[in-house]
Enzyme design. Structure first.
Site, PDB file in Angstrom:
ATOM      1  N   VAL A  21     -97.661  11.764  40.692  1.00  9.73           N
ATOM      2  CA  VAL A  21     -96.929  10.239  40.457  1.00  9.73           C
ATOM      3  C   VAL A  21     -97.768   9.710  39.545  1.00  9.73           C
ATOM      4  O   VAL A  21     -97.041   9.002  38.380  1.00  9.73           O
ATOM      5  CB  VAL A  21     -97.042   9.514  41.806  1.00  9.73           C
ATOM      6  CG1 VAL A  21     -96.392   8.226  41.440  1.00  9.73           C
ATOM      7  CG2 VAL A  21     -95.927  10.151  42.813  1.00  9.73           C
ATOM      8  N   VAL A 139     -92.185   3.206  50.185  1.00 10.67           N
ATOM      9  CA  VAL A 139     -90.997   3.563  50.971  1.00 10.67           C
ATOM     10  C   VAL A 139     -89.999   3.930  50.140  1.00 10.67           C
ATOM     11  O   VAL A 139     -89.461   3.345  49.459  1.00 10.67           O
ATOM     12  CB  VAL A 139     -90.531   2.292  51.877  1.00 10.67           C
ATOM     13  CG1 VAL A 139     -89.462   2.782  52.659  1.00 10.67           C
ATOM     14  CG2 VAL A 139     -91.705   1.800  52.532  1.00 10.67           C
ATOM     15  N   ILE A 143     -86.081   4.414  45.631  1.00 14.28           N
ATOM     16  CA  ILE A 143     -85.057   3.387  46.059  1.00 14.28           C
ATOM     17  C   ILE A 143     -85.549   2.101  46.169  1.00 14.28           C
ATOM     18  O   ILE A 143     -86.591   2.109  46.907  1.00 14.28           O
ATOM     19  CB  ILE A 143     -84.315   3.917  47.436  1.00 14.28           C
ATOM     20  CG1 ILE A 143     -83.676   5.273  47.320  1.00 14.28           C
ATOM     21  CG2 ILE A 143     -83.261   2.906  47.896  1.00 14.28           C
ATOM     22  CD1 ILE A 143     -83.415   5.877  48.739  1.00 14.28           C
ATOM     23  N   GLY A 194     -91.615  22.949  46.078  1.00 16.72           N
ATOM     24  CA  GLY A 194     -92.462  21.790  45.677  1.00 16.72           C
ATOM     25  C   GLY A 194     -91.994  20.642  46.550  1.00 16.72           C
ATOM     26  O   GLY A 194     -92.671  19.567  46.079  1.00 16.72           O
ATOM     27  N   GLU A 197     -95.677  19.216  50.848  1.00 14.05           N
ATOM     28  CA  GLU A 197     -97.077  19.793  50.404  1.00 14.05           C
ATOM     29  C   GLU A 197     -97.782  20.957  50.876  1.00 14.05           C
ATOM     30  O   GLU A 197     -97.089  21.392  51.905  1.00 14.05           O
ATOM     31  CB  GLU A 197     -97.840  18.367  51.038  1.00 14.05           C
ATOM     32  CG  GLU A 197     -97.514  17.141  51.115  1.00 14.05           C
ATOM     33  CD  GLU A 197     -97.816  16.735  49.546  1.00 14.05           C
ATOM     34  OE1 GLU A 197     -98.619  17.354  48.735  1.00 14.05           O
ATOM     35  OE2 GLU A 197     -96.886  15.847  48.840  1.00 14.05           O
ATOM     36  N   LYS A 212     -93.538   4.715  56.757  1.00 14.76           N
ATOM     37  CA  LYS A 212     -92.482   3.907  56.159  1.00 14.76           C
ATOM     38  C   LYS A 212     -91.613   3.023  56.782  1.00 14.76           C
ATOM     39  O   LYS A 212     -91.293   1.863  56.448  1.00 14.76           O
ATOM     40  CB  LYS A 212     -91.682   4.797  55.417  1.00 14.76           C
ATOM     41  CG  LYS A 212     -92.319   5.687  54.300  1.00 14.76           C
ATOM     42  CD  LYS A 212     -91.479   7.078  53.653  1.00 14.76           C
ATOM     43  CE  LYS A 212     -92.203   7.809  52.718  1.00 14.76           C
ATOM     44  NZ  LYS A 212     -91.581   9.139  52.581  1.00 14.76           N
TER      45      LYS A 212
HETATM   46  N1  HSE Z   1     -93.641  13.576  51.407  1.00 13.68           N
HETATM   47  C1  HSE Z   1     -92.650  12.546  51.315  1.00 13.68           C
HETATM   48  C2  HSE Z   1     -91.299  13.083  51.545  1.00 13.68           C
HETATM   49  C3  HSE Z   1     -92.594  11.800  50.054  1.00 13.68           C
HETATM   50  O1  HSE Z   1     -91.096  14.424  51.571  1.00 13.68           O
HETATM   51  O2  HSE Z   1     -90.496  12.232  51.743  1.00 13.68           O
HETATM   52  C4  HSE Z   1     -93.793  10.879  50.119  1.00 13.68           C
HETATM   53  O3  HSE Z   1     -93.885  10.111  51.116  1.00 13.68           O
END
Ligand code: HSE
Length: 439
Positions: A21, A139, A143, A194, A197, A212
């Site tokens: 990011v 969050v 969006i 990808g 993680e 979130k």
């Molecule tokens: N790993 C999260 C997702 C994005 O797959 O939505 C970061 O919060």
């Protein structure tokens, strides 16, 4: 000849964290800098970057003299106006945000775990220091849901929010449904693309989405929801069998976050695999996409859909916060980022939350079994809305799928415990919330 157009104000940014990011923020600020200058009257420029590993190659576009191994240097630098926190975690990031606020530098962060777990402390400090925190990227990635809840719907009591707010889980569940593959196979695919993680625990355990949901609920109801008051279940135990039975019954399984206030103003927050009517628009949100359905008392139902993760969508939200921070620096103060109020104030205990439920049992295929199960439910006042028993010829066992009427989580849990103890029940029962999407 003098011009009436004011010269753009330079806003100098300290960027802590240069992962996916962080790189997106750097790249896209350069790419769309001209547009931002026109729209905000500010030049948004990353001047210094703090990283954990200064020896890691960063590509030609990042001048080496911008980089330091210590974010404290950025916080202490009087030439920087704003800090961006993208280091992740809840300890070092907490120190960084606190130090920035004390140094009178507004902070932009995408750190949902930090805000969900320590937001109350951080916003108290922000208030005390008169320095705002911006967190649109925390969050649903790209969006703009934070701005929507805080500003767009400022005149509404939020009746409920239903969100698919973890792209990794939504990708996995979508693939399990479409391709009939196992959870493990779908997770491998998500990692190969990808989306997930290397350590996907936070995603698949439901906690990333729950963090979130805590943020959205806290903003909507004006008090900080405690993580221990949130009912969280992950997707690890969802199987293709459940997917198939749910489909037969007209439902789709999603990792759904539900936020709503009851008639007494108690706020329910949960994240768990849930059966959604397949005809509902949220059921068609597939792949790594996110969607948030907000129901306000004035506006009615509104739906927000888009990419909830990834370099570009998430950096879009960070940049929007930077533009807002710049405008505030140049044109005046705004609130700290969180506005507490006294209209709500209590979490609803998860045990008291009411839903329909799906239950699947593996039972002996003999007379009287259904009656025993039904009696245990009936004794507790739980109604059965439908029963399905697929024919399994030649087997001494059979599956029994029950759809239960509204009941509290505590009652259903207790009933399932008693059902599991019946001799005729041969496997640990599988049960899941059914979200009817009514109210
Ligand atoms: N790993 C999260 C997702 C994005 O797959 O939505 C970061 O919060």
């Amino acid at each position: 000849m003098s011009s009436n157009v004011p010269s753009p104000r330079l806003v100098r940014i300290g960027l802590a964290g240069l992962g996916n990011v962080g790189m997106g923020v750097f790249k896209n600020l350069r790419q769309n800098g001209g547009l931002l200058k026109e729209r905000t009257g500010c030049v948004l420029r990353v001047d210094r970057i703090a990283v954990r590993d200064v020896t890691k190659p960063r590509g030609a576009e990042i001048p080496a003299n911008m980089i330091t191994g210590d974010w404290r240097e950025l916080v202490a630098d009087p030439n920087l106006d704003v800090m961006v926190e993208l280091v992740g975690g809840t300890t070092e990031a907490f120190d960084l945000v606190c130090a920035s606020l004390r140094a009178k530098k507004p902070v932009v962060t995408g750190n949902k775990a930090l805000l969900a777990e320590r937001g109350q402390e951080l916003f108290a400090l922000a208030e005390q220091c008169h320095v705002p925190i911006y967190f649109e990227a925390a969050v649903a990635g790209g969006i703009p849901i934070i701005q929507t809840v805080q500003e767009g719907f400022v005149g509404n009591h939020i009746k409920s929010i239903h969100g698919i707010i973890n792209g990794t889980c939504n990708y996995i569940l979508s693939r399990m449904k479409e391709a009939g593959i196992s959870y493990e196979q779908a997770l491998d695919e998500a990692q190969a693309h990808g989306f997930a993680e290397a350590d996907p625990t936070l995603d698949v355990s439901g906690w990333d989405a729950a963090h979130k949901a805590i943020i959205l609920a806290s903003l909507s109801y004006g008090f900080w929801i405690k993580p221990q008051d949130v009912h969280v279940e992950g997707i690890e135990r969802v199987t293709p069998t459940e997917m198939a039975f749910a489909e037969k019954l007209g439902y789709t399984i999603k990792l759904l976050s539900v936020i709503r206030a009851d008639a007494e103003g108690r706020v329910e927050v949960s994240t768990r695999p849930s059966l959604l009517p397949s005809s509902h628009i949220l059921a068609s949100v597939s792949g790594a996409y996110n969607a948030v359905l907000v129901n306000g008392d004035i506006v009615g139902e509104t739906l927000f859909y888009g990419k909830g993760a990834g370099q570009d969508p998430t950096s879009s939200s960070v940049i929007s916060d930077l533009a807002e921070a710049a405008a505030t620096l140049v044109y005046g103060q705004r609130h700290s980022g969180f506005v507490p109020h006294g209209l709500y104030g209590k979490s609803k205990p998860a045990a008291e939350t009411i839903s329909h439920y799906y239950v699947r049992l593996k039972v002996d295929d003999k007379p009287g079994v259904l009656a025993q199960v039904a009696a245990l439910l009936g004794d507790r006042g739980i109604g059965i809305s439908s029963v399905m028993q697929p024919e399994e010829l030649g087997s001494e066992f059979t599956s029994l799928i029950l759809m239960l009427d509204d009941a509290t989580l505590a009652t259903v849990k207790e009933a399932i415990g008693s059902i599991a103890a019946l001799e005729c029940v041969r496997e640990t029962p599988v049960w899941m919330r059914v979200e009817t999407m009514e109210g």
